[in-house]
Structures are given as structure tokens and as C-alpha cells.
Scaffold this motif. Sequence first.
Motif: not given
Length: 219
Positions: A140-142, A166-173, A175-181
Amino acid sequence: MKHHYKEMPENLKGTYADYSHNFGFNWKEFVMTVPSPLLLVTTYKSNGMPNACMQSWATFTCANKGNGYYAILASVNKNGHFYKSLKETGDAVINFMSAEIFTKCMATIKNNQFEVDEITASGLTPGKASWVNAPLVEECFMNLESKYVWEKEIAPGDDHVLLCLEIIGAHIDDEHLSDRTGENGILFNIHHQQNPELTEKTGHDWAAVLSKKIDMGEY
């Protein structure tokens, strides 16, 4: 001209919008068709096996004067593994899938036996979270690591609850840092739109939508 709907229109009788109440849905959802993000929420069951639960009907918001970021899951089954394991551990990971792995994520619905690693059995890879006691899905990308905050029955005595994490923290690929939508980003769930003035009496119609529809099959 606007059409007004308070009671179920005659044209919807006999459609999935009509009999879907047996599965906890309301005909209004098919007429109003408000999309919500598709999520794969993961926890550890009491036997240590990873649990994976497809979820939708969710929203995300800030609170506590901007000091917290929260996920509100509007329909969590109190009889499911997700709810039970979340109450035991207090931790979960919210995973966002791309269209490429959508089918594997949907397979977790069938691979939901208590003794099964539901992530691995569906062809996905469980990973270790950094800040909470829950698995994440590597493909999963996020991944949003989250903690239980509160719950509430929307209707007294219902078997589903409104639940806050409550969202504590995130991991994001990368290649998706610039566009997640965009086209390869967040998927949304929407029940098959039915025109209540002109409806074909089709059967079980629903879809996941991004920029195009993805058939959910028989899940």
C-alpha cells in the motif's frame, strides 16, 4: 427542476438499493451516492495473526486546536475481527491501496478466518509498524499508524459503531510524495448510482471509483 426524496421511490423497489438493508445499507446511499475513501485497516488478532479489514464510509479531520489528526470510521461492525482486535490492542494501521493491488486487498474479505494471516493469505506483505502495535501492508502506498480514541453507536443498540482513531504518523512511498490523489492514488467507494426516476432492476451493483470504475466482483 429538483426532485425530492424522503421515502424510497417506487422505481427502486426490487433493486439492490431496496434489499440491501439486509446488509446494513439504506436506499438513500444509492440515490445520494456520496463517495468515501477505500481503506484496508490492519490490526493484530489476539492469537498474534494479522487481521485486514476493508473499510469505507470514513473521513479525516483535525481537532484539539490543530494538535491532532483523526480518522472517523462511520460503520465498524462490533462482531468483526477488526473491532475486537482494536479493543484489545488499541492500535491499527490505515492502508491506502492503488488500483494495481485492489483485487488482493478485496481478497482479505474471503481470507478472514481467525487462525489465518489475512494479509499474507491475500498475496500481500505484512510489515512492522514503527509507533503502534499493528501490522502494515507493504504494497500500500500510504500507511497511517493510528490509536483508538473513542466509539459511539449512531443508533442505540446497533451492531455497528462510529469509531475515532488518532493518526500518530505516516509512511508514504517515494513515488506518491508529489501526488496521492491522482490516477494511481486514493480509491473511493461509491454504491452503484441509481436514477430513481428511471431504474433498471439490476442485481448487486457496486463499484470502486478513481478516474474509472473498478468492478468489485462478488465480494
